[in-house]
Write a protein that holds these residues in place. Structure first.
Motif, PDB file in Angstrom:
ATOM      1  N   GLN A 138      50.686  28.072  38.563  1.00 48.52           N
ATOM      2  CA  GLN A 138      50.191  29.380  38.496  1.00 48.52           C
ATOM      3  C   GLN A 138      48.096  29.406  37.613  1.00 48.52           C
ATOM      4  O   GLN A 138      48.378  29.633  36.669  1.00 48.52           O
ATOM      5  CB  GLN A 138      50.748  30.185  38.972  1.00 48.52           C
ATOM      6  N   THR A 139      47.649  29.771  38.979  1.00 46.68           N
ATOM      7  CA  THR A 139      46.534  31.336  37.772  1.00 46.68           C
ATOM      8  C   THR A 139      45.631  31.951  38.995  1.00 46.68           C
ATOM      9  O   THR A 139      46.929  32.738  40.126  1.00 46.68           O
ATOM     10  CB  THR A 139      45.430  29.402  38.169  1.00 46.68           C
ATOM     11  N   GLY A 140      44.787  32.475  39.650  1.00 43.66           N
ATOM     12  CA  GLY A 140      43.766  33.248  40.206  1.00 43.66           C
ATOM     13  C   GLY A 140      42.561  33.773  39.212  1.00 43.66           C
ATOM     14  O   GLY A 140      41.601  33.033  38.795  1.00 43.66           O
ATOM     15  N   ILE A 141      42.404  34.546  39.957  1.00 48.09           N
ATOM     16  CA  ILE A 141      41.256  35.613  40.165  1.00 48.09           C
ATOM     17  C   ILE A 141      41.118  36.699  38.768  1.00 48.09           C
ATOM     18  O   ILE A 141      41.879  37.875  39.059  1.00 48.09           O
ATOM     19  CB  ILE A 141      40.294  35.869  41.554  1.00 48.09           C
ATOM     20  N   THR A 142      40.627  36.870  38.131  1.00 50.72           N
ATOM     21  CA  THR A 142      40.131  38.057  37.186  1.00 50.72           C
ATOM     22  C   THR A 142      39.208  38.316  37.470  1.00 50.72           C
ATOM     23  O   THR A 142      37.703  38.619  37.276  1.00 50.72           O
ATOM     24  CB  THR A 142      40.430  37.767  36.138  1.00 50.72           C
ATOM     25  N   ILE A 143      38.992  40.308  38.023  1.00 50.74           N
ATOM     26  CA  ILE A 143      38.153  41.316  37.645  1.00 50.74           C
ATOM     27  C   ILE A 143      37.954  41.946  36.618  1.00 50.74           C
ATOM     28  O   ILE A 143      39.100  42.658  36.034  1.00 50.74           O
ATOM     29  CB  ILE A 143      38.076  41.757  38.783  1.00 50.74           C
ATOM     30  N   MET A 144      37.312  41.122  35.867  1.00 48.27           N
ATOM     31  CA  MET A 144      37.272  41.792  34.537  1.00 48.27           C
ATOM     32  C   MET A 144      35.737  43.142  33.877  1.00 48.27           C
ATOM     33  O   MET A 144      34.367  42.137  34.967  1.00 48.27           O
ATOM     34  CB  MET A 144      37.606  40.729  33.311  1.00 48.27           C
ATOM     35  N   GLN A 145      35.856  43.746  33.475  1.00 51.39           N
ATOM     36  CA  GLN A 145      34.307  44.353  32.847  1.00 51.39           C
ATOM     37  C   GLN A 145      33.925  44.156  31.883  1.00 51.39           C
ATOM     38  O   GLN A 145      34.666  43.969  30.697  1.00 51.39           O
ATOM     39  CB  GLN A 145      35.348  46.220  32.752  1.00 51.39           C
ATOM     40  N   MET A 146      32.704  43.367  32.011  1.00 45.48           N
ATOM     41  CA  MET A 146      32.129  42.901  31.069  1.00 45.48           C
ATOM     42  C   MET A 146      31.962  43.458  29.258  1.00 45.48           C
ATOM     43  O   MET A 146      31.251  44.847  29.447  1.00 45.48           O
ATOM     44  CB  MET A 146      31.249  41.841  30.717  1.00 45.48           C
ATOM     45  N   ASP A 147      32.141  42.920  28.614  1.00 42.33           N
ATOM     46  CA  ASP A 147      31.524  43.668  27.165  1.00 42.33           C
ATOM     47  C   ASP A 147      31.126  41.965  25.970  1.00 42.33           C
ATOM     48  O   ASP A 147      30.915  40.974  27.160  1.00 42.33           O
ATOM     49  CB  ASP A 147      33.408  43.835  26.181  1.00 42.33           C
ATOM     50  N   ALA A 148      30.720  42.022  25.126  1.00 42.10           N
ATOM     51  CA  ALA A 148      29.974  41.635  24.500  1.00 42.10           C
ATOM     52  C   ALA A 148      30.780  39.982  23.789  1.00 42.10           C
ATOM     53  O   ALA A 148      30.165  39.072  23.611  1.00 42.10           O
ATOM     54  CB  ALA A 148      29.348  41.941  23.330  1.00 42.10           C
ATOM     55  N   GLY A 149      32.157  40.002  24.308  1.00 47.27           N
ATOM     56  CA  GLY A 149      32.846  39.088  23.653  1.00 47.27           C
ATOM     57  C   GLY A 149      32.840  38.018  25.144  1.00 47.27           C
ATOM     58  O   GLY A 149      32.377  38.363  25.790  1.00 47.27           O
ATOM     59  N   LEU A 150      33.686  36.633  24.937  1.00 45.22           N
ATOM     60  CA  LEU A 150      33.448  35.510  25.746  1.00 45.22           C
ATOM     61  C   LEU A 150      34.922  35.684  26.515  1.00 45.22           C
ATOM     62  O   LEU A 150      35.732  35.543  25.987  1.00 45.22           O
ATOM     63  CB  LEU A 150      33.966  34.167  25.335  1.00 45.22           C
ATOM     64  N   ASP A 151      34.599  36.041  27.742  1.00 45.47           N
ATOM     65  CA  ASP A 151      36.202  36.879  28.646  1.00 45.47           C
ATOM     66  C   ASP A 151      36.802  37.677  27.671  1.00 45.47           C
ATOM     67  O   ASP A 151      38.047  37.661  28.305  1.00 45.47           O
ATOM     68  CB  ASP A 151      36.485  35.325  29.470  1.00 45.47           C
ATOM     69  N   THR A 152      36.340  38.457  27.532  1.00 48.18           N
ATOM     70  CA  THR A 152      37.452  39.258  26.622  1.00 48.18           C
ATOM     71  C   THR A 152      37.458  41.048  27.067  1.00 48.18           C
ATOM     72  O   THR A 152      38.094  41.542  26.300  1.00 48.18           O
ATOM     73  CB  THR A 152      36.790  39.982  25.130  1.00 48.18           C
ATOM     74  N   GLY A 153      37.216  41.089  28.091  1.00 43.94           N
ATOM     75  CA  GLY A 153      36.343  42.352  28.718  1.00 43.94           C
ATOM     76  C   GLY A 153      38.312  42.769  29.827  1.00 43.94           C
ATOM     77  O   GLY A 153      38.783  42.444  29.217  1.00 43.94           O
ATOM     78  N   ASP A 154      38.073  44.223  29.782  1.00 42.44           N
ATOM     79  CA  ASP A 154      39.088  44.910  30.562  1.00 42.44           C
ATOM     80  C   ASP A 154      39.553  44.226  31.514  1.00 42.44           C
ATOM     81  O   ASP A 154      37.754  44.371  32.259  1.00 42.44           O
ATOM     82  CB  ASP A 154      39.391  46.363  30.142  1.00 42.44           C
ATOM     83  N   MET A 155      40.718  44.380  32.095  1.00 42.82           N
ATOM     84  CA  MET A 155      40.573  43.864  33.604  1.00 42.82           C
ATOM     85  C   MET A 155      40.452  45.067  34.409  1.00 42.82           C
ATOM     86  O   MET A 155      41.339  46.154  34.282  1.00 42.82           O
ATOM     87  CB  MET A 155      42.408  42.915  33.116  1.00 42.82           C
ATOM     88  N   LEU A 156      40.413  44.327  35.588  1.00 43.23           N
ATOM     89  CA  LEU A 156      40.397  45.314  36.814  1.00 43.23           C
ATOM     90  C   LEU A 156      41.445  45.294  37.424  1.00 43.23           C
ATOM     91  O   LEU A 156      41.902  46.603  38.804  1.00 43.23           O
ATOM     92  CB  LEU A 156      39.058  45.823  37.183  1.00 43.23           C
ATOM     93  N   LEU A 157      41.161  43.929  37.748  1.00 34.51           N
ATOM     94  CA  LEU A 157      42.386  43.555  38.720  1.00 34.51           C
ATOM     95  C   LEU A 157      42.250  42.330  38.901  1.00 34.51           C
ATOM     96  O   LEU A 157      40.820  41.223  38.582  1.00 34.51           O
ATOM     97  CB  LEU A 157      41.054  43.767  40.664  1.00 34.51           C
ATOM     98  N   VAL A 158      44.020  42.134  39.257  1.00 31.85           N
ATOM     99  CA  VAL A 158      44.294  40.324  39.549  1.00 31.85           C
ATOM    100  C   VAL A 158      44.882  39.589  40.303  1.00 31.85           C
ATOM    101  O   VAL A 158      45.920  40.709  41.219  1.00 31.85           O
ATOM    102  CB  VAL A 158      45.077  40.321  37.668  1.00 31.85           C
ATOM    103  N   LEU A 159      44.152  38.898  40.916  1.00 31.42           N
ATOM    104  CA  LEU A 159      44.932  38.095  41.998  1.00 31.42           C
ATOM    105  C   LEU A 159      45.794  37.173  42.016  1.00 31.42           C
ATOM    106  O   LEU A 159      44.912  35.836  41.451  1.00 31.42           O
ATOM    107  CB  LEU A 159      44.110  38.245  43.605  1.00 31.42           C
ATOM    108  N   PRO A 160      46.939  36.381  41.890  1.00 33.54           N
ATOM    109  CA  PRO A 160      46.891  35.569  41.687  1.00 33.54           C
ATOM    110  C   PRO A 160      47.205  34.109  42.708  1.00 33.54           C
ATOM    111  O   PRO A 160      46.813  34.336  43.905  1.00 33.54           O
ATOM    112  CB  PRO A 160      48.938  35.280  40.925  1.00 33.54           C
ATOM    113  N   CYS A 161      47.542  32.739  42.709  1.00 30.91           N
ATOM    114  CA  CYS A 161      46.946  31.562  43.855  1.00 30.91           C
ATOM    115  C   CYS A 161      48.090  30.702  42.997  1.00 30.91           C
ATOM    116  O   CYS A 161      47.915  29.843  41.426  1.00 30.91           O
ATOM    117  CB  CYS A 161      45.694  31.364  43.243  1.00 30.91           C
ATOM    118  N   SER A 162      48.886  30.086  43.530  1.00 29.12           N
ATOM    119  CA  SER A 162      49.540  29.398  42.927  1.00 29.12           C
ATOM    120  C   SER A 162      49.115  28.452  43.141  1.00 29.12           C
ATOM    121  O   SER A 162      48.021  27.702  44.233  1.00 29.12           O
ATOM    122  CB  SER A 162      51.202  29.128  44.284  1.00 29.12           C
TER     123      SER A 162
END
Length: 324
Positions: A138-162
């Motif tokens: 499984q994988t998916g899409i994460t919509i993230m509020q960006m911060d200065a780190g490498l893909d470390t920001g808070d998650m706003l929405l997650v949609l999974p994909c098989s």
């Protein structure tokens, strides 16, 4: 909303088109500088730039956004352009440049990233490739509020994909690109109500950028691992093996393969890299564990061919070795 969109490849272009179709005002597009491509190595605009130019959307292509970096003049010009855009938010998808803090702080609603994994798994540059290579289901899409780190920001929405057992990066990319467009439109529709969820501290993995040096196939690995890598590296960089021909050595590319248990009649056969059989159903090669049935191959300058067509032009024999 008034949006700045930062992205470069087709994955990003699909999301950009979805935002436009949803009625958002794309006031500025940021994308990577044109790159040489094709046989003539002429400069080619990115898919995102092509989309923007066709619709009259302003485009900026800074080489850097760091005011203290290698191209401060680019960053300074980009700052003026971003300020003049007066956007509510910036949407980022596979842009290719790190956003410094001044960019992250600029839009009132911040910068939102469309990331092609279920964070915190597969942070980094190649989440689709690495998910297939690792055998994820499984994988998916994460919509993230960006911060200065490498893909470390808070998650706003997650949609999974098989993930299907035969998924290549090309196939999974297209599904995730469509899902990414759906996800960012959905997130913006309810942005002020979405809870910001910090990423878990456990389960963090990094999807390091794909390097061409990873293309060389190591027959000492298991057939299952090799089959996953072949799918993960389609369309880039493609797994390769050397082949000795009457005219010298050439490099084959392998595009489709399946792991199989070793045939009992061949269990005492040869070392890894040895052809066990070759017919219309596939070219079977001994591995460190199991055997790999190659079903789509390509010679230099040729097309991808199924095993039957490939063998007509390049007959392989049991006992032949596909090693340097």
């Amino acid at each position: 909303m008034r949006l700045i969109f930062a992205g470069t490849p087709e994955f990003a272009q699909v999301a950009l088109a979805a935002l436009h179709a949803a009625g958002h005002d794309i006031v500025l597009v940021l994308t990577q500088p044109d790159r040489p491509a094709g046989r003539g190595m002429k400069l080619q605009p990115s898919p995102v730039k092509q989309w923007a130019l066709e619709r009259g959307v302003p485009v900026a292509q800074p080489r850097s956004l760091r005011l203290d970096g290698k191209y401060p003049e680019d960053a300074a010009a980009a700052r003026e352009t971003l300020l003049a855009a007066k956007a509510d938010a910036m949407i980022v998808a596979a842009y290719g440049l790190i956003l410094p803090q001044w960019v992250l702080d600029l839009p009132p609603k911040g910068c939102l990233n469309i990331h092609a994994s279920l964070l915190p798994r597969w942070r980094g540059a190649a989440p689709i490739h690495r998910a297939i290579e690792a055998g994820d289901s499984q994988t998916g899409i994460t919509i993230m509020q960006m911060d200065a780190g490498l893909d470390t920001g808070d998650m706003l929405l997650v949609l999974p994909c098989s993930m299907a057992s035969n998924d290549s990066t090309a196939l999974l990319h297209d599904r995730l690109a469509e899902l990414g467009g759906q996800a960012i439109v959905q997130a913006l529709a309810t942005l002020d109500m979405l809870p910001r969820q910090p990423q878990p501290a456990e389960g963090i993995t990094y999807a390091h950028k794909i390097d061409k040096s990873e293309a060389a196939l190591d027959w000492g690995l298991s057939a299952e691992v090799l089959a996953r890598r072949i799918r993960a590296f389609d369309p880039f960089p493609g797994m390769t093996v050397p082949l000795a021909t009457a005219s010298g050595m050439e490099t084959l590319k392998l595009w489709q393969a399946a792991a199989e248990p070793v045939d009992q009649a061949a269990k005492h056969a040869a070392q890894p890299g040895t052809v066990l059989s070759a017919d219309a159903s596939g070219v079977r090669v001994a591995c460190g564990e199991g055997q790999l049935c190659l079903t789509q191959l390509q010679r230099p300058g040729g097309k991808r061919l199924g095993a039957a067509d490939f063998l007509r032009g390049c007959p392989l024999q049991p006992g032949q070795r596909l090693v340097a």
